[in-house]
Enzyme design. Structure first.
Site, PDB file in Angstrom:
ATOM      1  N   HIS A  94     -11.147  -4.270  10.366  1.00  0.00           N
ATOM      2  CA  HIS A  94     -11.738  -4.167   9.030  1.00  0.00           C
ATOM      3  C   HIS A  94     -13.041  -3.380   9.015  1.00  0.00           C
ATOM      4  CE1 HIS A  94      -8.892  -7.413   8.272  1.00  0.00           C
ATOM      5  NE2 HIS A  94      -9.085  -7.243   6.992  1.00  0.00           N
ATOM      6  N   GLU A 102       0.804  -1.225   0.000  1.00  0.00           N
ATOM      7  CA  GLU A 102       0.000   0.000   0.000  1.00  0.00           C
ATOM      8  C   GLU A 102       0.834   1.271   0.000  1.00  0.00           C
ATOM      9  OE1 GLU A 102      -0.880  -2.671   1.776  1.00  0.00           O
ATOM     10  OE2 GLU A 102      -2.932  -3.102   1.140  1.00  0.00           O
TER      11      GLU A 102
END
Ligand SMILES: Cc1ncc(C[n+]2csc(CCOP(=O)(O)OP(=O)(O)O)c2C)c(N)n1
Ligand SMILES: [Mg+2]
Lengths: 327, 378
Positions: free
Chosen positions: A129, A60
């Site tokens: 999440h 990322e």
């Protein structure tokens, strides 16, 4: 007008902008061959090929920075995070590179990039999440932060974000991809960034809601109407720059305001809006500003606990009744 | 898989193939050994002079001495309180910026860290615009908004100095990605210190660059310290050029005190990048003669160690090579020095006479497309 899902609206926006401008490309984990972890990018690899639609390694920080560097020299990347939870690894490049490049280069290097993906609460995926982190990004001058709540907004705003010359954080709500609505067919349909939308007009109480909270606020408004309370629902759509004027105008009219968000309350967007209302419309208030936020805990897994965290229709109704002094 | 060719190994020289262990260095150095090392380095450098135009060689010298004098002046005005903030000087490392950039085409991209005054000058930015930026003046290369660590020049494809250790590495990778995407044959030189090699950004970038065959040349300026921490105290595998093998990337180890060795190694990497879109990692061993920044007295290094490297001063070495090979005489080199000193003086005068940014500048350059308030429904 076609009735489509938010997922399809986003897909159309990306497809149209890829077709419109050769400089636009899409990159991220699983965006190409897998058709997107949430299938937002379905079919794009087939249509545009691997030069324009690029699967990245799980890296990322690396691909976010690569995107910013490419944007410095003439490309217009769309960088997808599988979810914004993983953008946390890329925040250095978003905050220290993308947001500040134009300023610290004395106006020489603007960064036309979109960082997009789902954010906010998901269903039963626990603490790492399932969280709303828009206030982090909205904190920084140099970034724009967009959070659509309808298919039309999703499409119009994403197209504007891709055409924008600045870095835009575009947060889609993970639970809302399947929500349906009407979307204009015009391929040049866009919605300007920085402009709030009055999703429902009303006279008694203003509810400011974004993203997941918009449909919840609208449901609450329906029920409240039956109880004789007329609510105005404002969706800022863009968190930064925030169209505070539209909010203030509404508050001046209704004199009561509820701010709804699913994120943690501390240092959140609602805190900011609340402060702005104090500064600009204090004398118009007939009741203190009321915030409805996600409960201030990491997201639990158990369904019954998770349901307690994310604000629901009943909590919004209770807040409205409180500022209207009905109970 | 090591992609070092025999030619590359020769170019790198045999004397410094592995890290000298600072901790075990004696306090006193034997002068005779130092001089022997230096003379050997000089012979290697002289062997590289052939085939280069006198004009090119003189220009390399001029650029190195310009950076040296510029940085000395920056230190002086910093100490006099005329400039502020962090100020990381490049003294000792001049051969790296000058040698590498001399192998580039004008439209190639350069991106680097906060220790970038030297790269900026070598890319062709004027001493005036760099000095004025140090002074925080409106005429600076970043309009006084960037300062010492953030110098940019879009007209020269100088993508800036960046302040987060390793942060520029993905950015440079992105510039190289864009060149390939756009089908140009521009290459990107991406500079960073050896301490940045420990950052994830380095490894993430090298992986993508080799995976996607991007024309990026990663230049690790190994000056052997990250602030006060020596390489030995911070890195398990200190042979940095070897890290390229984890990504199947070509790499070379280069003597960073020899401007010609640097130039040659870079030229090889540039060719790979331009022709075949292939990245390279260059570990260029160098040394900073000053502290990490102006506020650092550098007490973590021994006098002997500093003297050892000063004996290998890249400018002294190059001027000796030029003189001994009769490419330039003492007089010419002195004239160049005098010219450069005047140029630097002039940059100070320019900076001092320049205006500060107007207060309104505070609010400009935050967004390229500021939100138009008239678009709002009111
Ligand atoms: C991410 C990050 N961590 C720490 C710092 C503070 N810092 C600035 S320079 C530096 C040392 C870097 O050394 P190196 O990469 O070898 O470059 P050099 O200064 O030697 O040129 C440190 C620790 C920083 N700027 N960024
Ligand atoms: Mg170092």
């Amino acid at each position: 007008m076609a009735t489509i899902t938010i997922r399809e609206a986003l897909n159309q926006a990306i497809r149209e902008e890829l077709a419109r401008d050769e400089r636009v490309f899409l990159m991220g984990e699983e965006v190409a061959a897998y058709n997107g972890a949430y299938k937002v990018t379905k079919g794009l690899l087939d249509e545009f090929g691997p030069k324009r639609v690029i699967d990245t390694p799980i890296t990322e920080l690396g691909f976010a920075g690569l995107g910013v560097g490419a944007a410095m020299v003439g490309l217009r990347p769309i960088v997808e995070f599988i979810t914004f939870n993983f953008s946390i690894l890329a925040t250095d490049q978003i905050v220290n590179s993308a947001a500040k490049m134009l300023y610290m280069s004395g106006g020489q290097y603007n960064i036309p990039i979109v960082f997009r993906g789902p954010g906010g609460s998901a269903y039963q995926v626990s603490s790492q999440h399932s969280q709303a982190i828009e206030s982090w990004f909205a904190y920084f001058p140099g970034l724009k932060v967009v959070m659509p709540s309808t298919p039309a907004d999703a499409k119009g705003l994403l197209k504007s974000a891709i055409r924008d010359d600045d870095p835009v954080i575009f947060i889609e709500q993970e639970r809302m991809y399947g929500n349906k609505g009407e979307v204009p067919d015009d391929p040049d349909f866009t919605i300007p960034l920085g402009v709030a939308d009055i999703k429902r007009e009303g006279t008694d109480v203003t509810i400011v809601a974004r993203s997941l909270m918009v449909p919840i606020a609208l449901k609450a408004a329906d029920k409240l109407q039956e109880q004789g309370v007329s609510c105005e629902v404002i969706d800022p759509r863009t968190i930064r720059p925030l169209d505070i004027d539209t909010i203030i105008e509404s508050v001046k009219k209704t004199n009561r305001v509820v701010l709804a968000e699913e994120s943690h309350p501390v240092c959140g967007i609602n805190a900011e809006i609340s402060a702005a209302i104090m500064e600009r419309a204090m004398d118009f208030l007939d009741a203190p500003v009321k915030r409805v936020s996600g409960i201030d805990v990491p997201m639990p897994y158990a369904k019954n606990l998770e349901d307690l965290v994310v604000p629901d229709v009943d909590r919004v109704i209770a807040a409205v009744r409180e500022v209207a002094y009905l109970d | 898989m090591s992609k070092q060719t025999a030619e590359q190994a020769t170019a790198a020289g045999a004397e410094e193939q592995s890290s000298p262990d600072v901790a075990t260095q004696p306090d006193k150095v034997d002068l005779a050994t130092l001089q022997r090392d230096r003379d050997a380095a000089k012979e290697r450098q002289k062997s590289r002079l052939g085939g280069l135009e006198t004009e090119t060689l003189i220009e390399l010298y001029r650029q190195m001495i310009l950076i040296r004098r510029f940085e000395e002046k920056a230190a002086e005005v910093y100490s006099a309180g005329k400039i502020g903030g962090f100020c990381h000087l490049y003294i000792g490392q001049e051969a790296v910026a000058v040698g590498t950039l001399s192998a580039l085409r004008k439209d190639d991209y350069v991106i680097t860290s906060y220790r970038e005054h030297g790269h900026a000058l070598a890319k062709g930015m004027t001493p005036e615009s760099v000095m004025a930026e140090l002074y925080g003046k409106a005429t600076g290369c970043s309009k006084g908004k960037g300062g010492s660590m953030h110098m940019f020049d879009k007209s020269l494809n100088f993508l800036g100095g960046h302040g987060i250790v390793g942060g520029q590495i993905p950015l440079g990778t992105g510039a190289a990605f864009a060149s390939k995407y756009q089908g140009t044959d521009q290459v990107t030189l991406c500079f960073f210190g050896e301490a940045a090699v420990n950052q994830g950004a380095f490894h993430e970038s090298l992986n993508m660059a080799q995976l996607w065959k991007l024309p990026c040349i990663y230049i690790c300026e190994n000056n052997q310290y990250g602030m006060g921490t020596s390489l030995e105290r911070a890195m398990s595998l200190r042979d940095i050029s070897k890290k390229a093998s984890a990504y199947e990337m070509a790499s070379e180890f280069v003597d960073g005190m020899d401007v010609l060795a640097v130039r040659e190694a870079t030229a090889r990497a540039v060719e790979r990048a331009r022709k075949d879109y292939l990245p390279t990692l260059l570990e260029i061993r160098t040394y900073r003669f000053m502290g990490h920044s102006m506020s650092d007295p550098g007490n973590y290094r021994t006098r002997a160690e500093i003297e050892k490297y000063q004996e290998r001063d890249p400018i002294k070495l190059f001027s000796a090579s030029l003189r001994e090979e009769k490419i330039a005489d003492e007089k010419l080199l002195k004239e160049i020095d005098a010219e450069v000193r005047k140029q630097v003086e002039e940059s100070v005068r320019f900076a001092e006479e320049s205006p500060y940014p107007a207060p309104e500048e505070l609010y400009t350059d935050i967004y390229a497309n500021p939100i138009d308030p008239s678009a709002r429904k009111l």
